[in-house]
Motif scaffolding. Structure first.
Motif, PDB file in Angstrom:
ATOM      1  N   LEU A 125     -11.192  -9.142   9.022  1.00 41.85           N
ATOM      2  CA  LEU A 125     -10.417  -7.586   9.450  1.00 41.85           C
ATOM      3  C   LEU A 125     -10.352  -7.393  10.903  1.00 41.85           C
ATOM      4  N   SER A 126     -10.357  -8.283  12.208  1.00 39.57           N
ATOM      5  CA  SER A 126     -10.014  -8.352  13.575  1.00 39.57           C
ATOM      6  C   SER A 126      -8.893  -8.071  13.767  1.00 39.57           C
ATOM      7  N   VAL A 127      -7.623  -9.523  12.501  1.00 42.23           N
ATOM      8  CA  VAL A 127      -5.999  -9.437  12.434  1.00 42.23           C
ATOM      9  C   VAL A 127      -6.023  -8.777  12.210  1.00 42.23           C
ATOM     10  N   ALA A 128      -6.553  -7.837  10.903  1.00 44.74           N
ATOM     11  CA  ALA A 128      -5.522  -6.713  10.053  1.00 44.74           C
ATOM     12  C   ALA A 128      -5.553  -5.465  11.194  1.00 44.74           C
ATOM     13  N   GLN A 129      -6.279  -5.255  12.083  1.00 47.48           N
ATOM     14  CA  GLN A 129      -6.508  -3.742  13.033  1.00 47.48           C
ATOM     15  C   GLN A 129      -5.803  -4.070  14.139  1.00 47.48           C
ATOM     16  N   LEU A 130      -4.913  -5.620  14.337  1.00 46.23           N
ATOM     17  CA  LEU A 130      -4.305  -6.187  15.439  1.00 46.23           C
ATOM     18  C   LEU A 130      -3.133  -5.161  15.094  1.00 46.23           C
ATOM     19  N   LEU A 131      -2.835  -4.563  13.884  1.00 46.59           N
ATOM     20  CA  LEU A 131      -1.620  -4.262  13.210  1.00 46.59           C
ATOM     21  C   LEU A 131      -1.940  -2.880  12.715  1.00 46.59           C
ATOM     22  N   LEU A 132      -2.824  -1.936  12.269  1.00 46.44           N
ATOM     23  CA  LEU A 132      -2.864  -0.593  11.871  1.00 46.44           C
ATOM     24  C   LEU A 132      -3.869  -0.699  12.889  1.00 46.44           C
ATOM     25  N   GLY A 133      -4.377  -1.392  14.079  1.00 53.98           N
ATOM     26  CA  GLY A 133      -4.748  -0.455  15.372  1.00 53.98           C
ATOM     27  C   GLY A 133      -7.139  -0.087  14.989  1.00 53.98           C
ATOM     28  N   ARG A 134      -7.798  -0.133  16.167  1.00 57.40           N
ATOM     29  CA  ARG A 134      -9.154   0.444  16.120  1.00 57.40           C
ATOM     30  C   ARG A 134      -9.099   0.892  14.645  1.00 57.40           C
ATOM     31  N   LEU A 135      -9.747   0.967  13.625  1.00 59.32           N
ATOM     32  CA  LEU A 135     -10.403   0.974  12.850  1.00 59.32           C
ATOM     33  C   LEU A 135     -12.230   1.202  12.242  1.00 59.32           C
ATOM     34  N   SER A 136     -12.439   1.775  11.448  1.00 58.33           N
ATOM     35  CA  SER A 136     -14.043   1.564  11.207  1.00 58.33           C
ATOM     36  C   SER A 136     -13.696   0.551   9.491  1.00 58.33           C
ATOM     37  N   THR A 137     -14.832  -0.163  10.377  1.00 65.90           N
ATOM     38  CA  THR A 137     -15.023  -1.055   8.640  1.00 65.90           C
ATOM     39  C   THR A 137     -16.162  -1.687   7.863  1.00 65.90           C
ATOM     40  N   GLU A 138     -16.359  -1.585   6.803  1.00 66.12           N
ATOM     41  CA  GLU A 138     -17.055  -1.636   6.214  1.00 66.12           C
ATOM     42  C   GLU A 138     -17.435  -3.343   5.056  1.00 66.12           C
ATOM     43  N   VAL A 139     -18.566  -3.886   4.930  1.00 64.28           N
ATOM     44  CA  VAL A 139     -18.475  -4.497   4.322  1.00 64.28           C
ATOM     45  C   VAL A 139     -19.691  -4.275   3.157  1.00 64.28           C
ATOM     46  N   MET A 140     -19.002  -4.725   1.970  1.00 65.24           N
ATOM     47  CA  MET A 140     -20.147  -5.132   0.787  1.00 65.24           C
ATOM     48  C   MET A 140     -19.724  -5.874  -0.551  1.00 65.24           C
ATOM     49  N   THR A 141     -20.982  -6.268  -1.066  1.00 64.78           N
ATOM     50  CA  THR A 141     -21.032  -7.090  -1.782  1.00 64.78           C
ATOM     51  C   THR A 141     -19.854  -6.335  -3.619  1.00 64.78           C
ATOM     52  N   TYR A 142     -19.284  -6.969  -4.263  1.00 60.24           N
ATOM     53  CA  TYR A 142     -18.772  -6.688  -5.264  1.00 60.24           C
ATOM     54  C   TYR A 142     -19.585  -5.722  -6.137  1.00 60.24           C
ATOM     55  N   GLN A 143     -21.120  -5.996  -6.297  1.00 56.74           N
ATOM     56  CA  GLN A 143     -21.971  -5.692  -6.594  1.00 56.74           C
ATOM     57  C   GLN A 143     -22.362  -4.869  -6.676  1.00 56.74           C
ATOM     58  N   GLN A 144     -22.283  -4.282  -4.435  1.00 53.32           N
ATOM     59  CA  GLN A 144     -22.722  -2.935  -4.472  1.00 53.32           C
ATOM     60  C   GLN A 144     -21.724  -1.778  -4.615  1.00 53.32           C
ATOM     61  N   ALA A 145     -19.979  -2.073  -4.155  1.00 53.50           N
ATOM     62  CA  ALA A 145     -18.971  -1.849  -4.680  1.00 53.50           C
ATOM     63  C   ALA A 145     -19.220  -0.651  -5.881  1.00 53.50           C
ATOM     64  N   PHE A 146     -20.268  -1.852  -7.094  1.00 53.47           N
ATOM     65  CA  PHE A 146     -20.161  -0.826  -8.486  1.00 53.47           C
ATOM     66  C   PHE A 146     -20.791  -0.462  -8.187  1.00 53.47           C
ATOM     67  N   SER A 147     -21.978   0.028  -7.724  1.00 53.88           N
ATOM     68  CA  SER A 147     -23.029   0.221  -7.555  1.00 53.88           C
ATOM     69  C   SER A 147     -22.259   1.885  -7.500  1.00 53.88           C
ATOM     70  N   ARG A 148     -21.843   1.653  -6.403  1.00 53.58           N
ATOM     71  CA  ARG A 148     -21.712   2.872  -5.183  1.00 53.58           C
ATOM     72  C   ARG A 148     -20.387   3.620  -5.423  1.00 53.58           C
ATOM     73  N   PHE A 149     -19.176   3.106  -6.174  1.00 55.33           N
ATOM     74  CA  PHE A 149     -18.605   3.799  -6.564  1.00 55.33           C
ATOM     75  C   PHE A 149     -17.788   4.450  -8.219  1.00 55.33           C
ATOM     76  N   ALA A 150     -18.813   3.301  -9.112  1.00 55.77           N
ATOM     77  CA  ALA A 150     -18.589   2.995  -9.846  1.00 55.77           C
ATOM     78  C   ALA A 150     -19.829   3.772 -11.096  1.00 55.77           C
ATOM     79  N   GLY A 151     -21.069   3.756 -10.258  1.00 52.84           N
ATOM     80  CA  GLY A 151     -22.242   4.218 -10.597  1.00 52.84           C
ATOM     81  C   GLY A 151     -22.803   3.533 -11.697  1.00 52.84           C
ATOM     82  N   ILE A 152     -22.304   1.904 -11.609  1.00 52.62           N
ATOM     83  CA  ILE A 152     -22.823   0.382 -12.505  1.00 52.62           C
ATOM     84  C   ILE A 152     -23.706  -0.205 -11.380  1.00 52.62           C
ATOM     85  N   ASP A 153     -24.916   0.176 -11.475  1.00 54.68           N
ATOM     86  CA  ASP A 153     -25.889  -0.946 -10.816  1.00 54.68           C
ATOM     87  C   ASP A 153     -26.022  -2.687 -10.864  1.00 54.68           C
TER      88      ASP A 153
END
Lengths: 321, 188
Positions: A125-153
């Motif tokens: 994440l910090s290497v990506a920000q070397l080029l993209l500038g300071r950005l907020s970051t969030e880390v979640m599991t694959y499973q949490q992403a399905f729950s949050r963005f697709a409604g599949i728990d």
């Protein structure tokens, strides 16, 4: 040549320098591994370009493959005890051409000894920000992403039908050619069609703990054998990086390569020569505990310039090369 | 019927979807890297004209559609069909209302049109870009008026209605752009 294009290529050169400076400061050594190899990656979804080479005293022309990533020779060097290393250069993938793919592209790949998954995520994440500038970051599991963005728990235990209903609910256009009960594939479609476009909007999103069947060469999670110690980083819906807490067991490498060969046969694809040199070195010398990540430099640079088509940030894209 | 794999997809390719001929407008490979590739395809149904989108698993096959564009001369309409002829072979074709929807008002006898044939039947008729038509009805002309100061509606011999400059009178022949539906100039 327009002044805008000159400026873009100057910025590209600067971006490469920024990355090299970062690794120099952190005592990570640049390695220049072979582009041509006697072996090819066996991954079913990657297709290597190949070429025939005249080698004096060897006799007939030999088939060599252009690398899809520098992973195998870098791991051989790690086994031999080289320490922290990175590669920044061209890799090749056959058949990939779209706004976010070119058959020839620039990859940044690096390995860190004794880094666990979360340390590697943090550095990526910090290497990506070397080029993209300071950005907020969030880390979640694959499973949490399905729950949050697709409604599949509980994606690891849900059915193909739930995935199909999710695609329908999100008004994804009709999908042709997938068996109704092919859960891994419907799950992939929920990821690519529903979830990924929502990832990395306004900041960097990292998904960790991909399903174990997509472990590639990552370790299986010690606390949950359904998941692998694999992560991917997204920005504005585009995958930027793919990293593993690296598998160390030499026998497991061979098993995964051979499972790929079997899948290749089942899918009517040609089998490829396995990297016996890598397998032998893994067996004899052993890979130290390490994590590694591959980052698409062209995608990263394009997004840093507000572009979404890789053809816009290359000196000459494949159709004009 | 020949089948076409997704690896051969490209813009302009004609194929059958649900039994109807379609043409690909946009084909994007979705290659996740870690998984199966898909083709996201936008295509136009050549019969309804609608643009639709489907996602095909890479390696899937579709049937090719026997569709070709040919230049035919428009002959006449009989109230049910619009009749065309190949000026070289003298072969005649009849098109139904769906093939000429929105363009029948631009069909002028003897004009050459681009006709899309599917299995030998006309499914889409495209008139020439410019046609010459006679004004059959419009308000009386105003002397001294010049082009560019507004306009007035005029009904043409085919039933088309276009905005024309105020100086155009009944019985005059004018050139119209069939793509924009606009007046171009007086016909000499």
């Amino acid at each position: 040549m327009t002044s805008e294009r000159i400026e873009l290529l100057q910025k590209r050169a600067q971006a490469l320098t920024v990355l090299r400076d970062y690794f120099r400061k952190n005592a990570v050594m640049e390695v220049d591994t072979p582009v041509l190899s006697r072996a090819a990656v066996s991954d079913v979804h990657l297709s290597s370009l190949q070429t025939a080479i005249d080698l004096p005293n060897v006799g007939q022309q030999q088939i060599y493959y252009l690398h899809t990533s520098p992973e195998y020779p870098m791991k051989r060097l790690l086994c031999e005890g080289i320490g922290d290393i990175y590669y920044l250069g061209k890799v090749f993938r056959n058949g990939d051409l779209s706004p976010r793919h070119q058959p020839e592209f620039t990859m940044l790949e690096w390995y860190r000894l004794d880094f666990d998954l979360s340390e590697m995520v943090e550095e990526t994440l910090s290497v990506a920000q070397l080029l993209l500038g300071r950005l907020s970051t969030e880390v979640m599991t694959y499973q949490q992403a399905f729950s949050r963005f697709a409604g599949i728990d509980d994606i690891h235990h849900t059915s193909a039908e739930v995935c199909r209903a999710c695609l329908q609910k999100h008004q994804v256009s009709e999908i042709i050619g997938v068996d109704a009960d092919d859960k891994p594939l419907w799950e992939q479609l929920v990821l690519t069609e529903v979830i990924e476009p929502q990832l990395g909007q306004g900041g960097l999103t990292c998904l960790t703990h991909f399903p174990a069947r997509e472990a590639a060469l990552a370790q299986i999670s010690p606390d949950n054998n359904l998941t692998a110690e694999r992560f991917e980083v997204f920005y504005q819906g585009m995958e930027l990086a793919n990293g593993y807490h690296e598998l160390q067991d030499a026998d497991a490498y061979r098993q995964r390569f051979e499972a790929n060969q079997l899948l290749r046969r089942q899918n009517g694809l040609a089998e490829v020569p396995l990297d016996e040199a890598l397998l032998q070195t893994l067996k004899e010398q052993g890979l130290p505990d390490c994590s590694g990540v591959a980052m698409g430099f062209d995608r990263l640079f394009a997004l840093s310039q507000g572009k979404t088509d890789l053809a816009d940030i290359l000196s000459f894209d494949t159709l004009n090369a | 019927m020949a089948s076409i794999s997704t690896s051969e997809f490209k813009n302009g390719l004609k194929f059958l979807m649900d039994g109807q001929p379609c043409t690909i407008v946009d084909n994007t490979i979705v290659q996740p890297g870690k998984g199966q590739a898909f083709n996201r395809v936008k295509y136009r149904n050549l019969i309804t004209g609608k643009v639709l989108e489907n996602t095909f698993k890479s390696g899937e096959k579709v049937e090719s559609a026997d569709v070709m564009d040919t230049d035919l001369q428009y002959l006449y309409a009989d109230g049910e069909f619009w009749h065309f002829m190949d000026p070289t072979s003298f072969e005649q074709y009849q098109a139904g209302p769906a093939a000429v929807v929105d363009v029948d008002k631009w069909l002028v006898e003897q004009d050459m049109c681009t006709v899309t044939l599917w299995n030998g039947d006309p499914i889409v008729v495209k008139p020439p870009k410019q046609v010459i038509l006679e004004v059959t009805d419009t308000d009386p002309g105003l002397k001294g008026d010049t082009a560019g100061t507004g306009g007035k509606p005029a009904t043409l011999s085919t039933g088309a209605v276009v905005q024309v400059p105020l100086f155009i009178t009944i019985g005059e022949k004018i050139i119209c752009n069939t793509e924009t539906g606009e007046y171009v100039s007086r016909a000499k």
